[in-house]
Design a protein around this motif. Sequence first.
Motif, short mmCIF file in Angstrom:
data_model
loop_
_atom_site.label_atom_id
_atom_site.label_comp_id
_atom_site.label_asym_id
_atom_site.label_seq_id
_atom_site.Cartn_x
_atom_site.Cartn_y
_atom_site.Cartn_z
N UNK A 53 1.09 -0.95 -0.48
CA UNK A 53 0.14 0.27 -0.39
C UNK A 53 0.77 1.36 0.25
N UNK A 54 1.74 1.45 0.44
CA UNK A 54 2.52 2.23 0.66
C UNK A 54 3.27 2.84 -0.25
N UNK A 55 3.76 1.42 -1.15
CA UNK A 55 4.62 1.47 -2.99
C UNK A 55 3.53 2.34 -3.41
N UNK A 56 2.25 2.01 -3.53
CA UNK A 56 1.02 2.24 -4.47
C UNK A 56 0.62 3.84 -3.99
N UNK A 120 3.45 -7.19 5.55
CA UNK A 120 2.63 -7.01 6.22
C UNK A 120 1.85 -5.59 7.26
N UNK A 121 3.46 -5.51 7.87
CA UNK A 121 3.73 -4.29 9.11
C UNK A 121 2.84 -3.09 8.56
N UNK A 122 2.00 -2.32 9.55
CA UNK A 122 1.75 -1.37 8.89
C UNK A 122 2.46 0.00 9.30
N UNK A 123 2.99 0.45 8.52
CA UNK A 123 3.62 1.68 9.18
C UNK A 123 3.23 3.32 7.61
#
Length: 275
Positions: A53-56, A120-123
């Motif tokens: 998601x961060x990449x996106x 899958x960790x969220x940052x």
Amino acid sequence: MIALIFFSALLWDNAQAWGFKDGVLHNSIWLERAAGVYHRESRSGKYRLTYAEAKAVCEYEGGHLATYQQLEAARKIGFHVCAAGWMAKGRVGYPIVKAGANCGFGRTGIVDYGIRLNRSERWDAYCYNPNGKECGGVFTDSKHVFKSPGYPNEYENEQICYWHIRVKYGQRIHLQFLEFDVEDDTACMADFLEIYDSYDDINGFVGRFCGDELPDDIISTGNVMTLKFLSDSSVTAGGFQIRYVAVDMPSKSGDGKNTTSQGKANFLPGKFGIM
Ligand SMILES: *[C@@H]1O[C@H](CO)[C@@H](O)[C@H](O)[C@H]1NC(C)=O
Ligand SMILES: *[C@@H]1O[C@H](CO)[C@@H](O)[C@H](O)[C@H]1NC(C)=O
Ligand SMILES: [Ca+2]
């Protein structure tokens, strides 16, 4: 590029590198622009992005996740964020310029959590976008008409533009929308124009606009204003033409509105953080 650096330097006296936005310390657009690196969190808040998601998020704005070296280069010119974010290759960390007890364990440098095995960790995310197609400008004339890039042609994808208007001290800026057509969606998440009643994109958020309805006139409270235009990677539209005129304070144009404006379907008032 040279002009850009020049403008950034010119504004440096006025512009603080940091400020608070929604209670979170943010780097100003001027610093981000000089660094080519910026911090993004999920629209739903801090630490909600997986690596994918961060990449996106970065790619959505035409950039990519920053490398450790890019984040460190940004930090060296003052880029400071107290929140861990994904970097390229699944690394996580954050840049600390000012040592503080609550952030970075009292040290300066990149606080490095290393390469994460669990993607899958969220940052949050650190994006690098040095050559977002440059556009925008700094205006100090008492009146001017400015346009979205390429106008009267459609603007392009993946643009990030900032316009900074500064008129004489003691005057206000009266903005009038002559033409307005920006890809429409309900929350203006795809393409949008944001207006700030201040010298940066931290303070004085007035609104976020998209669609093809002409926004109402806006009059600043002080002598500076900042406009930010961002387009994503698909679907463009006709763009906009905006005129501003410096008006003496107190405002003589009684028909104009304050920097508070209402009643537009395609207008998001109040606090509205970006991704
Ligand atoms: C990876 O991280 C997520 C989010 O923190 C967690 O729910 C999951 O259990 C972790 N997976 C492993 C194998 O540790
Ligand atoms: C502008 O806003 C201020 C405070 O919100 C209010 O007191 C004032 O009357 C407004 N002025 C105009 C011209 O609407
Ligand atoms: Ca678009």
